[in-house]
Design an enzyme around this catalytic site. Structure first.
Site, PDB file in Angstrom:
ATOM      1  N   CYS A   7       0.868  -1.186   0.000  1.00  0.00           N
ATOM      2  CA  CYS A   7       0.000   0.000   0.000  1.00  0.00           C
ATOM      3  C   CYS A   7       0.902   1.232   0.000  1.00  0.00           C
ATOM      4  O   CYS A   7       2.087   1.130  -0.340  1.00  0.00           O
ATOM      5  CB  CYS A   7      -0.989  -0.017   1.168  1.00  0.00           C
ATOM      6  SG  CYS A   7      -0.255   0.077   2.820  1.00  0.00           S
ATOM      7  N   ASN A  10       2.350   1.435   4.279  1.00  0.00           N
ATOM      8  CA  ASN A  10       2.626   0.175   4.981  1.00  0.00           C
ATOM      9  C   ASN A  10       2.324   0.305   6.476  1.00  0.00           C
ATOM     10  O   ASN A  10       3.045  -0.203   7.328  1.00  0.00           O
ATOM     11  CB  ASN A  10       4.083  -0.287   4.768  1.00  0.00           C
ATOM     12  CG  ASN A  10       4.327  -1.735   5.193  1.00  0.00           C
ATOM     13  OD1 ASN A  10       5.424  -2.086   5.604  1.00  0.00           O
ATOM     14  ND2 ASN A  10       3.323  -2.579   5.121  1.00  0.00           N
TER      15      ASN A  10
HETATM   16  P1  4NP Z   1      -1.790   2.972   4.085  1.00  0.00           P
HETATM   17  O1  4NP Z   1      -2.353   4.373   4.630  1.00  0.00           O
HETATM   18  O2  4NP Z   1      -1.252   3.236   2.699  1.00  0.00           O
HETATM   19  O3  4NP Z   1      -2.999   2.097   4.082  1.00  0.00           O
HETATM   20  O4  4NP Z   1      -0.734   2.530   5.051  1.00  0.00           O
HETATM   21  C1  4NP Z   1      -1.567   5.530   4.733  1.00  0.00           C
HETATM   22  C2  4NP Z   1      -0.751   5.686   5.822  1.00  0.00           C
HETATM   23  C3  4NP Z   1      -0.018   6.849   5.950  1.00  0.00           C
HETATM   24  C4  4NP Z   1      -0.095   7.826   4.993  1.00  0.00           C
HETATM   25  C5  4NP Z   1      -0.910   7.652   3.894  1.00  0.00           C
HETATM   26  C6  4NP Z   1      -1.640   6.501   3.769  1.00  0.00           C
HETATM   27  N1  4NP Z   1       0.648   9.022   5.135  1.00  0.00           N
HETATM   28  O5  4NP Z   1       0.452   9.943   4.334  1.00  0.00           O
HETATM   29  O6  4NP Z   1       1.480   9.122   6.057  1.00  0.00           O
END
Ligand code: 4NP
Length: 157
Positions: A7, A10
């Site tokens: 993703c 992560n």
């Molecule tokens: P993930 O969600 O891709 O499902 O892990 C996210 C986690 C953090 C961030 C974006 C999406 N971020 O911008 O820090």
């Protein structure tokens, strides 16, 4: 069989999918390896988001030991299949992988449970706990489909 789930961070979606798939692998007594990674490096070394941990635990799965890492191009050689959450992940993996890119090894994870529909797993990062429960249900179906698809297929060396 070695499966990598990817993703953006992560920290929310792919750690949940890793925990769900590992749980199903263990219950099916399969000798598979599962890992997860993010296309971005924001959360390297971090434990999963507290709501991913909570929703996993409510479903009997412990993901507290998992730690974030960034996708690297060599992952295309190390893993048999790579499953991503959304089109952005797909394009980011392609950009990072460069000469290692292999279209036959990668798909949107929801195409396993909903073939050819190109559905995406929404990012629950900015939302409430409800979003994590919805993501858990989607990923659980997709992981079940992965097990069904490959469990009886002989693995070539
Ligand atoms: P993930 O969600 O891709 O499902 O892990 C996210 C986690 C953090 C961030 C974006 C999406 N971020 O911008 O820090």
């Amino acid at each position: 069989m070695k499966i990598l789930i990817v993703c953006l961070g992560n920290i929310c979606r792919s750690p949940l999918a890793e925990g769900i798939l590992r749980d199903k692998i263990e219950k099916a007594k399969l000798n598979w390896i599962v890992d997860s990674a993010g296309t971005a490096g924001y959360h390297i070394g971090e434990a999963p988001h507290r709501l991913s941990q909570k929703v996993a635990k409510l479903n009997g799965i412990d993901i507290t030991h998992q730690r974030g890492r960034q996708f690297v191009k060599e992952d295309f050689e190390r893993f048999d299949f790579i499953y991503v959450m959304d089109a952005d992940n797909y394009n980011d993996v392609k950009r990072i992988a460069r000469q290692y890119w292999n279209e036959n090894k990668i798909d949107l994870i929801l195409n396993m449970s909903n073939p050819n529909q190109n559905l995406e797993v929404p990012d629950p990062w900015y939302g409430t706990e409800e979003g994590y429960h919805k993501v858990f249900a989607m990923l659980s179906e997709a992981c079940e489909a992965i097990i069904r698809k490959y469990a009886d297929v002989p693995i070539s060396k």
